[in-house]
Design a protein around this motif. Sequence first.
Motif, PDB file in Angstrom:
ATOM      1  N   GLU A  96      59.120  34.029  59.092  1.00 31.62           N
ATOM      2  CA  GLU A  96      57.904  34.630  59.626  1.00 31.62           C
ATOM      3  C   GLU A  96      58.211  35.294  60.967  1.00 31.62           C
ATOM      4  O   GLU A  96      58.679  34.627  61.902  1.00 31.62           O
ATOM      5  CB  GLU A  96      56.818  33.577  59.800  1.00 31.62           C
ATOM      6  CG  GLU A  96      56.418  32.898  58.502  1.00 31.62           C
ATOM      7  CD  GLU A  96      55.415  31.765  58.691  1.00 31.62           C
ATOM      8  OE1 GLU A  96      54.873  31.283  57.686  1.00 31.62           O
ATOM      9  OE2 GLU A  96      55.195  31.365  59.862  1.00 31.62           O
ATOM     10  N   TYR A 104      45.570  40.082  47.203  1.00 25.70           N
ATOM     11  CA  TYR A 104      46.702  39.924  46.286  1.00 25.70           C
ATOM     12  C   TYR A 104      46.198  39.765  44.849  1.00 25.70           C
ATOM     13  O   TYR A 104      46.669  40.436  43.933  1.00 25.70           O
ATOM     14  CB  TYR A 104      47.536  38.717  46.691  1.00 25.70           C
ATOM     15  CG  TYR A 104      48.831  38.574  45.934  1.00 25.70           C
ATOM     16  CD1 TYR A 104      49.980  39.212  46.393  1.00 25.70           C
ATOM     17  CD2 TYR A 104      48.910  37.807  44.786  1.00 25.70           C
ATOM     18  CE1 TYR A 104      51.183  39.081  45.723  1.00 25.70           C
ATOM     19  CE2 TYR A 104      50.099  37.679  44.099  1.00 25.70           C
ATOM     20  CZ  TYR A 104      51.245  38.316  44.569  1.00 25.70           C
ATOM     21  OH  TYR A 104      52.422  38.191  43.869  1.00 25.70           O
ATOM     22  N   ASP A 151      55.154  39.567  49.281  1.00 22.77           N
ATOM     23  CA  ASP A 151      53.916  39.094  48.661  1.00 22.77           C
ATOM     24  C   ASP A 151      52.981  38.375  49.627  1.00 22.77           C
ATOM     25  O   ASP A 151      51.757  38.410  49.458  1.00 22.77           O
ATOM     26  CB  ASP A 151      54.248  38.146  47.502  1.00 22.77           C
ATOM     27  CG  ASP A 151      55.051  38.827  46.415  1.00 22.77           C
ATOM     28  OD1 ASP A 151      54.591  38.885  45.280  1.00 22.77           O
ATOM     29  OD2 ASP A 151      56.158  39.330  46.710  1.00 22.77           O
ATOM     30  N   TRP A 152      53.544  37.734  50.648  1.00 22.57           N
ATOM     31  CA  TRP A 152      52.727  36.895  51.533  1.00 22.57           C
ATOM     32  C   TRP A 152      52.053  37.688  52.644  1.00 22.57           C
ATOM     33  O   TRP A 152      51.333  37.109  53.464  1.00 22.57           O
ATOM     34  CB  TRP A 152      53.593  35.782  52.129  1.00 22.57           C
ATOM     35  CG  TRP A 152      54.216  34.949  51.063  1.00 22.57           C
ATOM     36  CD1 TRP A 152      55.488  35.057  50.561  1.00 22.57           C
ATOM     37  CD2 TRP A 152      53.588  33.907  50.315  1.00 22.57           C
ATOM     38  NE1 TRP A 152      55.685  34.139  49.557  1.00 22.57           N
ATOM     39  CE2 TRP A 152      54.536  33.419  49.380  1.00 22.57           C
ATOM     40  CE3 TRP A 152      52.316  33.326  50.339  1.00 22.57           C
ATOM     41  CZ2 TRP A 152      54.255  32.390  48.491  1.00 22.57           C
ATOM     42  CZ3 TRP A 152      52.035  32.296  49.461  1.00 22.57           C
ATOM     43  CH2 TRP A 152      52.993  31.848  48.551  1.00 22.57           C
ATOM     44  N   ASN A 153      52.240  39.001  52.641  1.00 18.95           N
ATOM     45  CA  ASN A 153      51.627  39.820  53.679  1.00 18.95           C
ATOM     46  C   ASN A 153      50.249  40.340  53.297  1.00 18.95           C
ATOM     47  O   ASN A 153      49.615  41.043  54.085  1.00 18.95           O
ATOM     48  CB  ASN A 153      52.560  40.981  54.032  1.00 18.95           C
ATOM     49  CG  ASN A 153      53.831  40.487  54.689  1.00 18.95           C
ATOM     50  OD1 ASN A 153      53.835  40.123  55.851  1.00 18.95           O
ATOM     51  ND2 ASN A 153      54.912  40.428  53.920  1.00 18.95           N
ATOM     52  N   ASN A 183      48.983  29.427  48.435  1.00 19.70           N
ATOM     53  CA  ASN A 183      49.741  29.051  49.616  1.00 19.70           C
ATOM     54  C   ASN A 183      51.196  28.865  49.205  1.00 19.70           C
ATOM     55  O   ASN A 183      51.527  28.859  48.015  1.00 19.70           O
ATOM     56  CB  ASN A 183      49.175  27.764  50.224  1.00 19.70           C
ATOM     57  CG  ASN A 183      47.702  27.903  50.583  1.00 19.70           C
ATOM     58  OD1 ASN A 183      47.319  28.793  51.350  1.00 19.70           O
ATOM     59  ND2 ASN A 183      46.861  27.040  50.017  1.00 19.70           N
ATOM     60  N   TYR A 184      52.088  28.697  50.186  1.00 16.71           N
ATOM     61  CA  TYR A 184      53.479  28.446  49.833  1.00 16.71           C
ATOM     62  C   TYR A 184      53.563  27.289  48.837  1.00 16.71           C
ATOM     63  O   TYR A 184      52.763  26.353  48.853  1.00 16.71           O
ATOM     64  CB  TYR A 184      54.295  28.077  51.075  1.00 16.71           C
ATOM     65  CG  TYR A 184      54.404  29.166  52.133  1.00 16.71           C
ATOM     66  CD1 TYR A 184      54.478  30.512  51.788  1.00 16.71           C
ATOM     67  CD2 TYR A 184      54.455  28.822  53.482  1.00 16.71           C
ATOM     68  CE1 TYR A 184      54.588  31.495  52.768  1.00 16.71           C
ATOM     69  CE2 TYR A 184      54.567  29.802  54.469  1.00 16.71           C
ATOM     70  CZ  TYR A 184      54.619  31.135  54.103  1.00 16.71           C
ATOM     71  OH  TYR A 184      54.729  32.102  55.081  1.00 16.71           O
ATOM     72  N   GLY A 195      58.780  30.227  49.359  1.00 14.98           N
ATOM     73  CA  GLY A 195      58.154  31.538  49.383  1.00 14.98           C
ATOM     74  C   GLY A 195      58.473  32.406  48.187  1.00 14.98           C
ATOM     75  O   GLY A 195      58.041  33.562  48.138  1.00 14.98           O
ATOM     76  N   VAL A 236      61.366  31.188  53.614  1.00 13.45           N
ATOM     77  CA  VAL A 236      60.441  32.048  54.349  1.00 13.45           C
ATOM     78  C   VAL A 236      60.935  32.259  55.772  1.00 13.45           C
ATOM     79  O   VAL A 236      61.396  31.318  56.440  1.00 13.45           O
ATOM     80  CB  VAL A 236      59.035  31.414  54.367  1.00 13.45           C
ATOM     81  CG1 VAL A 236      58.083  32.191  55.270  1.00 13.45           C
ATOM     82  CG2 VAL A 236      58.476  31.320  52.949  1.00 13.45           C
ATOM     83  N   ARG A 264      52.257  34.602  42.587  1.00 15.67           N
ATOM     84  CA  ARG A 264      52.474  33.697  43.721  1.00 15.67           C
ATOM     85  C   ARG A 264      51.315  32.725  43.815  1.00 15.67           C
ATOM     86  O   ARG A 264      50.171  33.051  43.450  1.00 15.67           O
ATOM     87  CB  ARG A 264      52.614  34.447  45.039  1.00 15.67           C
ATOM     88  CG  ARG A 264      51.471  35.361  45.383  1.00 15.67           C
ATOM     89  CD  ARG A 264      51.302  35.598  46.876  1.00 15.67           C
ATOM     90  NE  ARG A 264      50.398  34.614  47.471  1.00 15.67           N
ATOM     91  CZ  ARG A 264      49.662  34.851  48.555  1.00 15.67           C
ATOM     92  NH1 ARG A 264      49.709  36.029  49.161  1.00 15.67           N
ATOM     93  NH2 ARG A 264      48.864  33.909  49.031  1.00 15.67           N
TER      94      ARG A 264
END
Length: 383
Positions: free
Chosen positions: A352, A376, A368-370, A188-189, A141, A350, A185
């Motif tokens: 979650e 983004y 960043d993943w939100n 995806n992961y 992540g 990560v 980023r």
Amino acid sequence: MSVVSACSDSPKALTGSKSDPSGSPSASQSDAKITASIPADATDVKVNRSLRLNVDGGTFQTVSVAGTSGELQGALAGDKLSWQSSGRLQPGETYRVRGVAVDQDGHQTVYRSKFSTQNLSMDQQTFPSFFPLPGATVGVGMPAIIRFDVPIENKASIEKHLHVTSVPAQPGAFHWVSDTEVHWRPQNYWQPGTKVTVNADIDSIPAGNGIFGQKSRTSSFTIGRSMISKVNTKTDQMRVFQDGKLVRTIPITTGQQPKYTTRSGVKVIVEKYRKKRMNSETVGIDPNGPDGYNIAGVEYAMRITYSGEFLHAAPWSVGSQGHANVSHGCTGMSTANAAWLYGQTLIGDVVEYSGTDKPMTLTNGIGDWNLPFDQYAAGSALS
């Protein structure tokens, strides 16, 4: 001796002197005329300018540009009618230019000039630093983070010279989280084992408001195995997955609701502490009040938000773990489970969270993943 170059009517046109290879006056005048894009004896030349030499009535034999700190790199065109700099000018330097050209009869022209660039203070230059640190191995992540010590006004100018590459290649995007910080980023992961290279090629690039890039830098880091933990604040369980396989389910307690609700969303481990003092004053709670605390040596603390959420050992709440939410927002577990998790965890792993209506945000930690990827990517200055 050489005849001094004369300026033309145009500020960008300088005609070279005529001389033989030894530097003494030539008996025959050369038809080769050399001009330069930066006038002789120019001062305070902007460092983002480039230097170009052209010749009419002949072809170049050699061009050299010597600065205080070394040669300015450049190359002759294939037809030898021009020379273009590829290196970037440095602040506070004097450059000496020498170009040699010959006409069709072999008569030589030697062009000489010098110019000096503007001086720049440290406040007029911005320096890039990287996170994660060069050579680090991090979780799936972790975005590539570039921070600047002087704010960037012209983000598009700088971003054009920022590049992130990976092996294997994965699509991704930049997103500016502030005037001093930009992240990249993947969509995806990261894929486990990915090799990531970050290049901030900003030396002498204008950043707006009279600021220029101070130095070009490159860094690289490696993505380790995949470790994704899923916290359910309703069931008070954390399931830990390594490379997609469930390896442990841990009873936990999270923030007492509604007063200290733990945020839902995607969080990333940003720091690890074997032991850490936790004082409620740092999160706005009077340590001497009824909800206050000041605990020395909290074990196996892993930060997941800048506002003070951690994963950590909480032996005082073992009776509630797996059954009730009694913390001030952190995720507590037994000392044994915390020690195991700490030993498995990388910065960038990560976590979650689900089960509450209090959302994780972009800048409260590595959030960043939100954002959906299209939102983004819209945070790029070049979008």
